[in-house]
Motif scaffolding. Structure first.
Motif, PDB file in Angstrom:
ATOM      1  N   GLU A   1      18.800 -22.650  11.434  1.00  0.00           N
ATOM      2  CA  GLU A   1      19.284 -23.520  10.546  1.00  0.00           C
ATOM      3  C   GLU A   1      18.963 -24.837  10.301  1.00  0.00           C
ATOM      4  O   GLU A   1      18.060 -25.136  11.280  1.00  0.00           O
ATOM      5  CB  GLU A   1      20.836 -23.780  11.070  1.00  0.00           C
TER       6      GLU A   1
ATOM      7  N   GLN B   1      19.084  -8.535  -2.632  1.00  0.00           N
ATOM      8  CA  GLN B   1      18.524  -9.795  -2.554  1.00  0.00           C
ATOM      9  C   GLN B   1      19.384 -10.935  -1.874  1.00  0.00           C
ATOM     10  O   GLN B   1      18.993 -11.601  -1.082  1.00  0.00           O
ATOM     11  CB  GLN B   1      18.243 -10.482  -4.059  1.00  0.00           C
ATOM     12  N   THR B   2      20.708 -10.600  -2.063  1.00  0.00           N
ATOM     13  CA  THR B   2      21.849 -11.647  -1.487  1.00  0.00           C
ATOM     14  C   THR B   2      21.831 -11.317   0.017  1.00  0.00           C
ATOM     15  O   THR B   2      21.812 -12.354   0.652  1.00  0.00           O
ATOM     16  CB  THR B   2      23.075 -11.244  -2.232  1.00  0.00           C
ATOM     17  N   ALA B   3      21.774  -9.864   0.480  1.00  0.00           N
ATOM     18  CA  ALA B   3      21.696  -9.655   1.734  1.00  0.00           C
ATOM     19  C   ALA B   3      20.699 -10.391   2.308  1.00  0.00           C
ATOM     20  O   ALA B   3      20.648 -10.985   3.615  1.00  0.00           O
ATOM     21  CB  ALA B   3      21.755  -8.290   2.125  1.00  0.00           C
ATOM     22  N   ARG B   4      19.409 -10.238   1.702  1.00  0.00           N
ATOM     23  CA  ARG B   4      17.842 -10.873   2.454  1.00  0.00           C
ATOM     24  C   ARG B   4      18.246 -12.302   2.516  1.00  0.00           C
ATOM     25  O   ARG B   4      17.812 -12.767   3.672  1.00  0.00           O
ATOM     26  CB  ARG B   4      16.940 -10.432   1.292  1.00  0.00           C
ATOM     27  N   ARG B   5      18.753 -12.993   1.633  1.00  0.00           N
ATOM     28  CA  ARG B   5      18.828 -14.238   1.629  1.00  0.00           C
ATOM     29  C   ARG B   5      19.750 -14.739   2.879  1.00  0.00           C
ATOM     30  O   ARG B   5      19.505 -15.769   3.354  1.00  0.00           O
ATOM     31  CB  ARG B   5      19.421 -15.033   0.354  1.00  0.00           C
ATOM     32  N   ALA B   6      20.702 -14.049   2.637  1.00  0.00           N
ATOM     33  CA  ALA B   6      21.822 -14.128   3.993  1.00  0.00           C
ATOM     34  C   ALA B   6      21.167 -14.136   5.308  1.00  0.00           C
ATOM     35  O   ALA B   6      21.417 -14.975   6.302  1.00  0.00           O
ATOM     36  CB  ALA B   6      23.160 -13.414   4.102  1.00  0.00           C
ATOM     37  N   ARG B   7      20.394 -13.056   5.475  1.00  0.00           N
ATOM     38  CA  ARG B   7      19.646 -12.936   6.804  1.00  0.00           C
ATOM     39  C   ARG B   7      18.677 -13.793   7.322  1.00  0.00           C
ATOM     40  O   ARG B   7      18.332 -14.413   8.180  1.00  0.00           O
ATOM     41  CB  ARG B   7      19.013 -11.584   6.784  1.00  0.00           C
ATOM     42  N   ARG B   8      18.000 -14.316   6.134  1.00  0.00           N
ATOM     43  CA  ARG B   8      16.899 -15.594   6.293  1.00  0.00           C
ATOM     44  C   ARG B   8      17.901 -16.664   6.757  1.00  0.00           C
ATOM     45  O   ARG B   8      17.151 -17.454   7.588  1.00  0.00           O
ATOM     46  CB  ARG B   8      16.461 -15.721   4.969  1.00  0.00           C
TER      47      ARG B   8
ATOM     48  N   ARG C   1      20.674 -17.102   8.493  1.00  0.00           N
ATOM     49  CA  ARG C   1      20.835 -17.044   9.632  1.00  0.00           C
ATOM     50  C   ARG C   1      19.887 -17.312  10.887  1.00  0.00           C
ATOM     51  O   ARG C   1      20.072 -17.729  12.091  1.00  0.00           O
ATOM     52  CB  ARG C   1      21.582 -15.802  10.070  1.00  0.00           C
ATOM     53  N   LYS C   2      18.441 -16.903  10.557  1.00  0.00           N
ATOM     54  CA  LYS C   2      17.557 -17.040  11.497  1.00  0.00           C
ATOM     55  C   LYS C   2      17.272 -18.178  12.272  1.00  0.00           C
ATOM     56  O   LYS C   2      17.609 -18.721  13.450  1.00  0.00           O
ATOM     57  CB  LYS C   2      16.033 -16.571  10.957  1.00  0.00           C
TER      58      LYS C   2
END
Length: 67
Positions: free
Chosen positions: A45, A33-40, A42-43
């Protein structure tokens, strides 16, 4: 009911393994979940506090004076 010590030890070990496996699953899900939030994030800003997204906001953006 009287149980054999070996049976009790096996039950305790099995329960401990279940708890460890459950904690590992929760840790893995939290990391995903943390990785998914980080990827979202970055798309696209946010620009000057405006939310990122596909739809325009219903209310007009007005500059608020600094207190």
């Amino acid at each position: 009911m009287l149980m054999h010590p070996e049976l009790m030890m096996n039950l305790a070990d099995e329960r401990r393994r279940e708890l460890i496996a459950e904690a590992d699953r929760e840790r893995l899900l939290a990391a995903a979940q943390t990785a998914r939030r980080a990827r979202r994030g970055r798309k696209s800003e946010a620009v000057r506090g405006q939310p990122t997204g596909n739809l325009a906001s219903c209310e007009s953006s007005v500059a608020v004076p600094v207190r």
